[in-house]
Design an enzyme around this catalytic site. Sequence first.
Site, PDB file in Angstrom:
ATOM      1  N   PRO A   1       0.831  -1.210   0.000  1.00  0.00           N
ATOM      2  CA  PRO A   1       0.000   0.000   0.000  1.00  0.00           C
ATOM      3  C   PRO A   1       0.862   1.254   0.000  1.00  0.00           C
ATOM      4  O   PRO A   1       1.820   1.361   0.767  1.00  0.00           O
ATOM      5  CB  PRO A   1      -0.798  -0.115   1.306  1.00  0.00           C
ATOM      6  CG  PRO A   1      -0.726  -1.564   1.673  1.00  0.00           C
ATOM      7  CD  PRO A   1       0.598  -2.032   1.191  1.00  0.00           C
ATOM      8  N   CYS A   2       0.523   2.182  -0.864  1.00  0.00           N
ATOM      9  CA  CYS A   2       1.257   3.440  -0.936  1.00  0.00           C
ATOM     10  C   CYS A   2       0.499   4.467  -0.125  1.00  0.00           C
ATOM     11  O   CYS A   2      -0.653   4.761  -0.403  1.00  0.00           O
ATOM     12  CB  CYS A   2       1.394   3.891  -2.387  1.00  0.00           C
ATOM     13  SG  CYS A   2       2.438   2.793  -3.342  1.00  0.00           S
ATOM     14  N   GLN A   3       1.143   5.038   0.869  1.00  0.00           N
ATOM     15  CA  GLN A   3       0.449   5.874   1.846  1.00  0.00           C
ATOM     16  C   GLN A   3      -0.387   7.002   1.245  1.00  0.00           C
ATOM     17  O   GLN A   3      -1.499   7.221   1.685  1.00  0.00           O
ATOM     18  CB  GLN A   3       1.461   6.446   2.846  1.00  0.00           C
ATOM     19  CG  GLN A   3       2.360   5.409   3.509  1.00  0.00           C
ATOM     20  CD  GLN A   3       1.611   4.496   4.460  1.00  0.00           C
ATOM     21  OE1 GLN A   3       0.495   4.095   4.204  1.00  0.00           O
ATOM     22  NE2 GLN A   3       2.243   4.163   5.566  1.00  0.00           N
TER      23      GLN A   3
ATOM     24  N   PHE B   1      -2.023   7.076  -1.367  1.00  0.00           N
ATOM     25  CA  PHE B   1      -3.146   6.579  -2.158  1.00  0.00           C
ATOM     26  C   PHE B   1      -3.962   5.514  -1.443  1.00  0.00           C
ATOM     27  O   PHE B   1      -4.927   5.001  -1.996  1.00  0.00           O
ATOM     28  CB  PHE B   1      -2.631   5.972  -3.468  1.00  0.00           C
ATOM     29  CG  PHE B   1      -1.762   6.897  -4.254  1.00  0.00           C
ATOM     30  CD1 PHE B   1      -2.218   8.146  -4.640  1.00  0.00           C
ATOM     31  CD2 PHE B   1      -0.478   6.528  -4.598  1.00  0.00           C
ATOM     32  CE1 PHE B   1      -1.409   8.997  -5.364  1.00  0.00           C
ATOM     33  CE2 PHE B   1       0.340   7.376  -5.331  1.00  0.00           C
ATOM     34  CZ  PHE B   1      -0.132   8.613  -5.712  1.00  0.00           C
TER      35      PHE B   1
END
Length: 365
Positions: free
Chosen positions: A84-86, A88
């Site tokens: 997970p990209c923070q 997004f």
Amino acid sequence: MAMESTPNIVGVDLFCGAGGLTHGLVRGGINVKAGVDLDPSCRYPFEENNEAVFLERDVNDLSPEALAPYLEQGDFSLLAGCAPCQPFSSYSQSGRSKKRGMDWQLVSNFGRLVQGLQPDLVTMENVSQLAGHKVFEDFLGYLKGYTVRWSVVECIKVGIPQSRRRLVLLASKLGAQGLELEYDPAVPARTVRDEIENLPPIAAGEQHSQDPLHIACSLSEMNLKRIKASKPGGTWRDWDPELVAPCHRKESGSTYPSVYGRMEWDVPAPTITTQCFGYGNGRFGHPVQDRAISLREAAMLQTFPQSYKFAPDDETIRFNRLGRLIGNAVPVRLGEVIGKTLVNHVRMTQGEIAVPSPAHHGRLF
């Protein structure tokens, strides 16, 4: 002709969530041994539906030595995950208590584990926006010694009934042969009708007696009037003026045309999000029934099988928690395509099968 054998590829799924990627990889022929996630809500669906161990751990604090035993059980090893990209994602939100701020640590720590474990194969699924950030370039730097293929995939091309774009990366120490997702361009896109038309009808606020996950949120009297006035594929602009929310009457409200919308039967669904159970949160109205889609319908549009269990039957359904698990999941079908691609790649590089004819395949890379 001798039957093709399935290579013994074992894998670990980082950021496994409810198990969408794992379930797909298993369907594609990968033997996933473990999934890692720091959200305890993921344990039940992951272990109930997959023959793999759930490790409640923060990948930021995980050592390669903790995962090595799981990857040593096969002939080939795979480290997989949707980091997970923070900026997004909701990885640091409810249920994932260790807030890390607007950074890219999770992607970097995925790379760190690849570097420490040196698996034969790597796959990462992620938001398409990742490709434009330096952290992705840095992640590629962890893959020295690997052949790498990546691209942004239109999910409808691989049999997912959603308008959804995802970055898919494949990396291998075994070579380049067959290291590309393949699809049949002659197969039509799957639609909302294909996935959910046969589910029994329910009303807003109702839960089906035979499937606890087939439950729809209640609607206020005003929202019930609004959905009855909504056309499949339409917007709130189709309503009589008295139904339009005050915020949408303002000039600034014109930038939100896709809220309070109904899906259409014969096209793919919009991207399923963590708030997909709410009629006012997007185009999540059922095509013909006066309600938002149920949690089961959302899961099926994410290509989870209808039998997939997200909570024990006797547990009270919590929309926010299960909506988050469903919306954050990697679509099962995408995981299956990735799994099949990697299995065929190993077969090709080990000389077990010939390269398939390009006349029967389309390339996404």
